[in-house]
Design an enzyme around this catalytic site. Sequence first.
Site, PDB file in Angstrom:
ATOM      1  N   ARG A 129       0.740  -1.301   0.129  1.00 31.31           N
ATOM      2  CA  ARG A 129       0.055   0.029  -0.047  1.00 31.31           C
ATOM      3  C   ARG A 129       0.786   1.243  -0.035  1.00 31.31           C
ATOM      4  O   ARG A 129       1.932   1.278   0.664  1.00 31.31           O
ATOM      5  CB  ARG A 129      -0.822  -0.066   1.235  1.00 31.31           C
ATOM      6  CG  ARG A 129      -1.889   1.088   1.346  1.00 31.31           C
ATOM      7  CD  ARG A 129      -3.034   0.911   0.338  1.00 31.31           C
ATOM      8  NE  ARG A 129      -4.302   1.594   0.644  1.00 31.31           N
ATOM      9  CZ  ARG A 129      -5.198   2.147  -0.145  1.00 31.31           C
ATOM     10  NH1 ARG A 129      -5.118   1.759  -1.411  1.00 31.31           N
ATOM     11  NH2 ARG A 129      -6.108   2.906   0.211  1.00 31.31           N
ATOM     12  N   THR A 430      -9.188  -0.034  -9.251  1.00 29.74           N
ATOM     13  CA  THR A 430      -8.298  -0.859  -8.942  1.00 29.74           C
ATOM     14  C   THR A 430      -8.450  -1.972 -10.163  1.00 29.74           C
ATOM     15  O   THR A 430      -9.193  -1.990 -11.263  1.00 29.74           O
ATOM     16  CB  THR A 430      -8.926  -1.671  -7.736  1.00 29.74           C
ATOM     17  OG1 THR A 430      -9.104  -0.523  -6.952  1.00 29.74           O
ATOM     18  CG2 THR A 430      -8.015  -2.548  -6.984  1.00 29.74           C
ATOM     19  N   THR A 448      -3.638  -1.286  -7.473  1.00 32.95           N
ATOM     20  CA  THR A 448      -4.641   0.036  -7.932  1.00 32.95           C
ATOM     21  C   THR A 448      -3.832   1.065  -8.001  1.00 32.95           C
ATOM     22  O   THR A 448      -2.517   1.265  -7.588  1.00 32.95           O
ATOM     23  CB  THR A 448      -5.575   0.273  -6.635  1.00 32.95           C
ATOM     24  OG1 THR A 448      -6.492   1.319  -6.775  1.00 32.95           O
ATOM     25  CG2 THR A 448      -4.820   0.334  -5.393  1.00 32.95           C
ATOM     26  N   GLU A 450      -6.001   3.868  -7.794  1.00 36.52           N
ATOM     27  CA  GLU A 450      -7.106   4.251  -7.124  1.00 36.52           C
ATOM     28  C   GLU A 450      -8.214   4.774  -8.068  1.00 36.52           C
ATOM     29  O   GLU A 450      -8.883   4.088  -8.696  1.00 36.52           O
ATOM     30  CB  GLU A 450      -6.622   5.372  -6.173  1.00 36.52           C
ATOM     31  CG  GLU A 450      -7.610   5.639  -4.948  1.00 36.52           C
ATOM     32  CD  GLU A 450      -8.773   6.475  -4.816  1.00 36.52           C
ATOM     33  OE1 GLU A 450      -8.839   7.354  -5.913  1.00 36.52           O
ATOM     34  OE2 GLU A 450      -9.685   6.275  -4.212  1.00 36.52           O
ATOM     35  N   ASP A 477      -7.843   8.106  -0.328  1.00 36.69           N
ATOM     36  CA  ASP A 477      -8.462   7.160   0.378  1.00 36.69           C
ATOM     37  C   ASP A 477      -8.301   7.400   1.917  1.00 36.69           C
ATOM     38  O   ASP A 477      -9.370   6.857   2.866  1.00 36.69           O
ATOM     39  CB  ASP A 477      -7.797   5.887   0.289  1.00 36.69           C
ATOM     40  CG  ASP A 477      -8.504   5.140  -0.996  1.00 36.69           C
ATOM     41  OD1 ASP A 477      -9.515   5.499  -1.338  1.00 36.69           O
ATOM     42  OD2 ASP A 477      -7.936   3.973  -1.456  1.00 36.69           O
ATOM     43  N   SER A 502      -8.391   0.826   3.158  1.00 32.50           N
ATOM     44  CA  SER A 502      -8.543   0.263   1.813  1.00 32.50           C
ATOM     45  C   SER A 502      -9.814  -0.601   1.878  1.00 32.50           C
ATOM     46  O   SER A 502     -10.078  -0.879   3.022  1.00 32.50           O
ATOM     47  CB  SER A 502      -7.207  -0.087   1.072  1.00 32.50           C
ATOM     48  OG  SER A 502      -7.791  -1.054  -0.130  1.00 32.50           O
ATOM     49  N   SER A 503     -10.309  -0.762   0.828  1.00 34.33           N
ATOM     50  CA  SER A 503     -11.431  -1.861   0.814  1.00 34.33           C
ATOM     51  C   SER A 503     -11.109  -2.933   0.119  1.00 34.33           C
ATOM     52  O   SER A 503     -11.833  -3.869  -0.422  1.00 34.33           O
ATOM     53  CB  SER A 503     -12.919  -1.257   0.029  1.00 34.33           C
ATOM     54  OG  SER A 503     -13.381  -0.254   0.880  1.00 34.33           O
ATOM     55  N   GLY A 525     -13.241  -2.186  -7.649  1.00 33.87           N
ATOM     56  CA  GLY A 525     -14.602  -1.506  -7.498  1.00 33.87           C
ATOM     57  C   GLY A 525     -14.682  -0.399  -6.294  1.00 33.87           C
ATOM     58  O   GLY A 525     -15.858  -0.258  -5.634  1.00 33.87           O
ATOM     59  N   GLY A 526     -13.638   0.027  -5.742  1.00 29.60           N
ATOM     60  CA  GLY A 526     -13.734   0.778  -4.824  1.00 29.60           C
ATOM     61  C   GLY A 526     -14.499   0.234  -3.587  1.00 29.60           C
ATOM     62  O   GLY A 526     -14.074  -1.017  -3.044  1.00 29.60           O
TER      63      GLY A 526
END
Length: 619
Positions: A129, A430, A448, A450, A477, A502-503, A525-526
Amino acid sequence: MTALPPSPARPEPTPPQRRAVKAGLATLAALWLAACAVAPPGTAPMQPEGATATTAKPGWATRTRAVAAAHPLAAQAGDEMLRAGGSAIDAAIAVQMVLTLVEPQSSGIGGGAFLMTWDGRQVQAWDGRETAPAAADDKLFLGPDGKPLGFHAAAVGGRSVGAPGVLRMLAQAHAQHGRLAWARLFEPAIRLAEAGFAVSPRLHGLLTQEQHLRLDAAAARHFYQPDGKPLPVGTTLRNPALAAVFRQLARDGAEAFYRGPIAASIAAKVQQHPTNPGRLTERDLADYRPQLREALCSEWQRWRLCGFPPPSSGHLALAQVLGIVDAAGPARPTAAANDARLPSGEADADFLHRYGEAARLAFADRARYVGDPAFVPAPGLSWSNLLDPGYLRQRASLIGERAMSKVEPGVPPGSALAWARQPEQIERGTSHLAIVDAQGLAVSMTTTIEDQFGARLLVDGGTGLPGGFLLNNQLTDFSFQPADAAGRPIANRVEPGKRPRSSMSPTLVFERDSGRLVLVAGSPGGAMIIHYTAKTLLAHLRWGLDVQQAANLPNFGSTGGPIQLEEKRFAPATVEALKSRGHEVREPALTSGIHALQRRGDGWFGAADPRREGVVVGD
């Protein structure tokens, strides 16, 4: 690192269970609608990437190896590595390099990733990340008036760029699991960058919708024609700058990205943006370090689900939703068959109501508790407290016949409420890839930059050649607002060196009793990544669909507010039934990108989402 000791396997579903699944499939098949229109120019998508055409996918059966990735050329590059004797990690690196070239809107070497591996003995979670610059502070996304900036005012330009982590993370994983030489892994991407590749319908469609990429002169020259129109579908797009960067990385290793001309070009691009400069420096790049984390595993029905721990909220929220749905659902033998009728009939509204309320509860906890664990302690000092069965039953008890008017975070075991709740804000991103090799190594990686096309900054890596790679806007984010009105800090606020929440939900699923790996999955997909992945788990593991049928299903979920149902995929009666229970319902184009590999007998069966251009390649 999480070990999974084997024990005796559980029995397969009975014939009556199989008949119930087939009955559900008959209803589902009637509602698998194809939405083939490309969104018009100027449309601002709710999702990280706009919708383009859908393409029916057959699902792919393989015997010993499989690569699922978001572009055929990327999947082929990964398979080339496996055929050459490489590992799943070798294949993942080759895939990522090609995706940087052919799917630049979604991921690349200018971004970050979460990687899950299983080598037959242990699960590992590799954190690549991005991190905030040392000069960043919690006012980074506040305007002169002290109020949060609009999303694109924050995202477009240098302000939003974090130190990219994917290359150092992949190099770290390669040192442990790689079989081929590092340089070999760049060969497919170098060939394609030099010879060129055909602009795909999806890339063309997103360039058509995009309003900000043209503001960067280098990007405008690379992706658009002199008249400002995007390159037509089928145009051969070459990228000499990226080829040169790849050659340097192949020769000198990942460290060449973090020091020297490439790092200098990134820092200069960020700091010299004419209207929205950022704070990322060459020192920030040199100081970046990936993290090898303990995977977060939880039990659900007869499965063990392993996902990424914070700074990702993905596994926590996904496992909370599944656990709350189960706890709130009817405890009768027909419950699974009723759920399998989605999306048709009153049972569908019942299920969607329960699911939507469970999602709102999980996202309320996410908004209060989850952040970079180097800065944000877990509730009661263990993230598993958010998945405690008693706690999930207590949360499920809040679900009634009507939508809750207000959803508050819970109080997990051992926790003290120290953080303010983060307001809901746009989250982007992503691409996902899933790989298994013949030796049993499995990879699930979500990667990603973003938002689509990231910060809209194309960097030539100091080569002086046309083209290059895009930089992330990952810092958006973080919570734009650092504290609530009472001054209580938000866990996911900006801080120097911090990783944004993050998701992303790369997932590995095991039979709980035997320890056998049965599923490798994930999606872009966020914030909706959590629901795209949860839908796949429900549809495959609970309702008995194969992973391609699961990917085809209509998408649904909530990120804390309205229930979102995929546009034109749900019956009007279902929508009205939800509204009658007090739900606000929205029907956007939910552009998932699930890639999944399920174990089938002695081989694998792979799926690619029909909403994007992915495929599965293997043997």
